[in-house]
Scaffold this motif. Structure first.
Motif, PDB file in Angstrom:
ATOM      1  N   LEU A  44       0.825  -1.115   0.062  1.00 24.60           N
ATOM      2  CA  LEU A  44      -0.032   0.081   0.000  1.00 24.60           C
ATOM      3  C   LEU A  44       0.795   1.088  -0.009  1.00 24.60           C
TER       4      LEU A  44
ATOM      5  N   ARG B 152      -4.825  -0.531   7.602  1.00 27.89           N
ATOM      6  CA  ARG B 152      -4.909  -0.027   6.254  1.00 27.89           C
ATOM      7  C   ARG B 152      -5.059  -1.194   5.471  1.00 27.89           C
TER       8      ARG B 152
ATOM      9  N   PHE C 141      -7.979   3.235   1.260  1.00 26.66           N
ATOM     10  CA  PHE C 141      -8.003   2.581   2.495  1.00 26.66           C
ATOM     11  C   PHE C 141      -7.647   3.394   3.650  1.00 26.66           C
TER      12      PHE C 141
ATOM     13  N   VAL D  30      -7.341   2.973  -5.660  1.00 26.81           N
ATOM     14  CA  VAL D  30      -7.217   2.509  -4.384  1.00 26.81           C
ATOM     15  C   VAL D  30      -7.748   3.400  -3.171  1.00 26.81           C
TER      16      VAL D  30
ATOM     17  N   ALA E 100      -8.472  -2.031   3.053  1.00 24.21           N
ATOM     18  CA  ALA E 100      -7.960  -1.721   1.419  1.00 24.21           C
ATOM     19  C   ALA E 100      -8.922  -2.268   0.695  1.00 24.21           C
ATOM     20  N   ARG E 101      -9.340  -1.485  -0.475  1.00 21.10           N
ATOM     21  CA  ARG E 101     -10.296  -1.668  -1.581  1.00 21.10           C
ATOM     22  C   ARG E 101      -9.784  -1.215  -2.579  1.00 21.10           C
TER      23      ARG E 101
END
Length: 311
Positions: free
Chosen positions: A3, A124, A116, A114, A128-129
């Motif tokens: 991330l 995070r 998060f 993204v 997260a997506r």
């Protein structure tokens, strides 16, 4: 962690979260993390702990990039969302300059969105997506010539030695496509597809962002069936499809023949069932997630009053 890359590529607007500011930062040449940016343009609107950096643009490795980011920090809690688009960038050179490998060459389009949040990295990751898509019409893997290897196998001629390996050899990659979903602390891909030399390759699998373990399966299909008869048992009885598995920590992977899948294919062949790879289907789940994130980002980008942002 993974991330951090999205935050870093945004040239983190978090630096401005403690400020009340509005303006545009312009830099002719900027180097960070081994990567070189040209004509970097970063609009910043920051107020009340919320920062909107949109659209951030630059020339990057023979291509272009555009990044739209919204970040908010309350105490130790970070809420971060970014959309990143890289068009016709020299992806192999980027990977080399990041210190990963110098074996890949080619231009690619990469798009990601993204989101998060959380105060700690584990939080995070779990929140997260996101969606990442990759498309490349052509490229190369250096150091290996699959076409020459297959021709030598077909001819049964190894008198000239291993001229399919070495610094001056390469395998051409064509029509590389993949969509990755980021959810449930995993990076999931169901539809990798590309052509490498005489092989049609499809793949699917996942990477756990918490354990950093990868479990990925590839199917390699030869379009030269006469090669198969030259392979040792039991591979010469499978037909033209060879299943492979890539597994382990993402920074120390192992590749092996997928024996369970191989046995299943042998049983199917004994029952008269032909084994052929199929083109991956469109990832509907990824499309729906992407649409939801795009709508959410649109709302967030307007957190600062449009009139203020336009001034």
């Amino acid at each position: 962690g993974p991330l951090d890359a999205f935050e870093w590529l945004s040239l983190s607007p978090l630096l401005a979260t403690g400020l009340r500011a509005q303006g545009v930062l312009q830099i002719g040449t900027f180097q960070s993390g081994g990567l070189l940016f040209h004509n970097l343009n970063i609009p910043i609107n920051s107020r009340g702990g919320v920062v909107v950096a949109s659209p951030m643009t630059a020339d990057l490795y023979d291509g272009t990039m555009r990044i739209d980011t919204v970040a908010q920090v309350v105490g130790q809690e970070l809420d971060f969302m970014t959309r990143q688009a890289f068009s016709e960038v020299a992806a192999g050179q980027i990977i080399e300059d990041l210190g990963l490998t110098d074996t890949l060459r080619g231009k690619a389009d990469l798009n990601a969105i993204v989101a998060f949040s959380g105060s700690e990295y584990v939080e995070r990751v779990r929140s997260a997506r996101g969606i990442v898509t990759l498309e490349a019409k052509a490229g190369q893997i250096r150091g290996l010539d699959i076409v020459s290897l297959l021709d030598r196998l077909a001819q049964g001629d190894f008198s000239r030695g291993g001229d399919w390996l070495g610094e001056n050899t390469h395998t051409t990659l064509e029509n590389v496509t993949a969509t990755l979903r980021l959810e449930d602390a995993q990076l999931v891909n169901d539809n990798l597809a590309f052509r490498a030399g005489g092989l049609e390759v499809v793949g699917q699998g996942n990477l756990s962002l918490e354990t950093e373990l990868l479990d990925y399966r590839l199917s390699l299909e030869l379009d030269q069936p006469e090669i198969v008869t030259l392979l040792p048992p039991p591979f010469n009885s499978v037909g033209v499809l060879l299943p492979m598995r890539v597994a382990g920590r993402w920074d120390n992977l192992g590749i092996m023949i997928d024996v369970p899948a191989l046995i299943q294919m042998q049983l199917q062949r004994a029952m008269g069932v032909e084994n052929h790879s199929t083109s991956p289907s469109v990832d509907t789940q990824a499309r729906l997630l992407g649409e939801m994130l795009e709508a959410e980002l649109s709302v967030r980008l307007n957190q600062l009053a449009p009139k203020e942002a336009a001034q």
